[in-house]
Design an enzyme around this catalytic site. Structure first.
Site, PDB file in Angstrom:
ATOM      1  N   GLY A   1      87.701 -89.070   5.095  1.00  0.00           N
ATOM      2  CA  GLY A   1      87.029 -90.281   4.656  1.00  0.00           C
ATOM      3  C   GLY A   1      87.984 -91.235   3.960  1.00  0.00           C
TER       4      GLY A   1
ATOM      5  NE  ARG B   1      81.924 -82.886   8.487  1.00  0.00           N
ATOM      6  CZ  ARG B   1      80.882 -83.678   8.303  1.00  0.00           C
ATOM      7  NH1 ARG B   1      79.684 -83.277   8.696  1.00  0.00           N
ATOM      8  NH2 ARG B   1      81.020 -84.860   7.743  1.00  0.00           N
ATOM      9  NE  ARG B   2      86.897 -87.407  12.047  1.00  0.00           N
ATOM     10  CZ  ARG B   2      85.983 -87.746  11.154  1.00  0.00           C
ATOM     11  NH1 ARG B   2      84.950 -86.933  10.931  1.00  0.00           N
ATOM     12  NH2 ARG B   2      86.097 -88.868  10.471  1.00  0.00           N
TER      13      ARG B   2
ATOM     14  CG  LEU C   1      82.290 -83.386   1.574  1.00  0.00           C
ATOM     15  CD1 LEU C   1      81.518 -82.095   1.390  1.00  0.00           C
ATOM     16  CD2 LEU C   1      82.703 -83.563   3.031  1.00  0.00           C
ATOM     17  N   GLY C   2      80.771 -87.695   1.841  1.00  0.00           N
ATOM     18  CA  GLY C   2      79.763 -88.741   1.747  1.00  0.00           C
ATOM     19  C   GLY C   2      79.556 -89.411   3.086  1.00  0.00           C
TER      20      GLY C   2
ATOM     21  CE1 TYR D   1      74.825 -93.270  -0.436  1.00  0.00           C
ATOM     22  CE2 TYR D   1      74.729 -94.183  -2.653  1.00  0.00           C
ATOM     23  CZ  TYR D   1      75.460 -93.671  -1.606  1.00  0.00           C
ATOM     24  OH  TYR D   1      76.829 -93.542  -1.735  1.00  0.00           O
TER      25      TYR D   1
ATOM     26  CE  LYS E   1      76.398 -90.278  -2.829  1.00  0.00           C
ATOM     27  NZ  LYS E   1      77.541 -89.453  -2.355  1.00  0.00           N
TER      28      LYS E   1
ATOM     29  CG  LEU F   1      83.810 -96.544  -2.417  1.00  0.00           C
ATOM     30  CD1 LEU F   1      83.696 -95.261  -1.608  1.00  0.00           C
ATOM     31  CD2 LEU F   1      84.796 -96.349  -3.567  1.00  0.00           C
TER      32      LEU F   1
ATOM     33  NE  ARG G   1      79.935 -96.226   4.915  1.00  0.00           N
ATOM     34  CZ  ARG G   1      79.936 -95.202   4.039  1.00  0.00           C
ATOM     35  NH1 ARG G   1      79.837 -95.455   2.742  1.00  0.00           N
ATOM     36  NH2 ARG G   1      80.063 -93.970   4.455  1.00  0.00           N
TER      37      ARG G   1
END
Length: 221
Positions: free
Chosen positions: A12, A36-37, A72-73, A124, A128, A151, A159
């Site tokens: 990320g 994961r990748r 993670l997010g 959301y 959190k 961010l 986004r």
């Protein structure tokens, strides 16, 4: 003795910045990205473990470390459903923290969000807030929770909300002064450095850092 850091969410925006910073930080002798990748831009100093986060307990040996950083997010749009979003933003961080506790990891740092609150009317923010609450219940020696605003940085996904906020902050920065300072967007590399700064301070118990404090915390990294 140099530290061993484990990073979740290294693919990320913040996680990518974090592994790069950790690889260059002389305090760390070993950095492991649990992903994961594979990383799109691997660093020679960063080891990678490709993992199925739905079976995170099978990788418990990876958590033999001095600090675990959780970046993670996702978004509901990317995840595909509220249930899938909860799995990434709540279940995975809690599972990682539980393994860290079982492995005796002294410090756990995690990215939450500005406005996190278990009683929030917004899904959301409520998720959190629930994540923060459940992490706090685990009794980790040191739990560092960072609550950034929107961010800024390069993402692999679009986004629109973050893009609009970034444009506003560049054109009209004065809008984020005074009582609105806490809403000012923050750069991903600053958040990554703030995570390192929180760990470096070494305070015990649960520490929560709002977005407005992250630049000063980053300077302590």
């Amino acid at each position: 003795m140099k530290k061993h850091a484990v990073v979740l969410g290294a693919t990320g925006m913040v996680g990518n910045q974090l592994v790069r910073q950790l690889a260059e930080d002389p305090q760390y002798g070993r950095v492991t990205a649990l992903v994961r990748r594979p990383l799109s831009t691997p660093h020679p100093e960063v080891g990678q473990v490709i993992a199925d986060l739905d079976r995170l307990e099978e990788y418990s040996q990876v958590f033999q470390a001095d600090v675990v950083y959780c970046c993670l997010g996702t978004t509901i749009k990317t995840a595909g459903s509220q249930q899938a979003f909860r799995r990434v933003d709540l279940d995975y961080p809690v599972a990682a923290a539980r393994l860290a506790k079982q492995s005796g990891v002294p410090a756990f740092a995690v990215i939450s969000s500005l406005g996190a609150d278990v009683k929030s009317p917004f899904f959301y923010s409520r998720v959190k807030g629930e994540m923060e609450h459940r992490l706090g219940e685990l009794g980790l020696p040191s739990l560092y929770i960072l609550r950034p605003s929107l961010l800024l940085g390069q993402r692999t996904e679009t986004r629109p909300g973050e893009q609009a906020a970034a444009a506003i902050s560049r054109v009209m920065p004065f809008l984020y002064s005074g009582p609105f300072r806490k809403y000012k967007p923050v750069e991903a590399d600053v958040v990554a450095a703030a995570m390192r700064g929180a760990v470096r301070q070494g305070e015990s118990g649960v520490r929560i850092y709002p977005s407005a404090e992250l630049p000063d915390l980053a300077a302590k990294a």
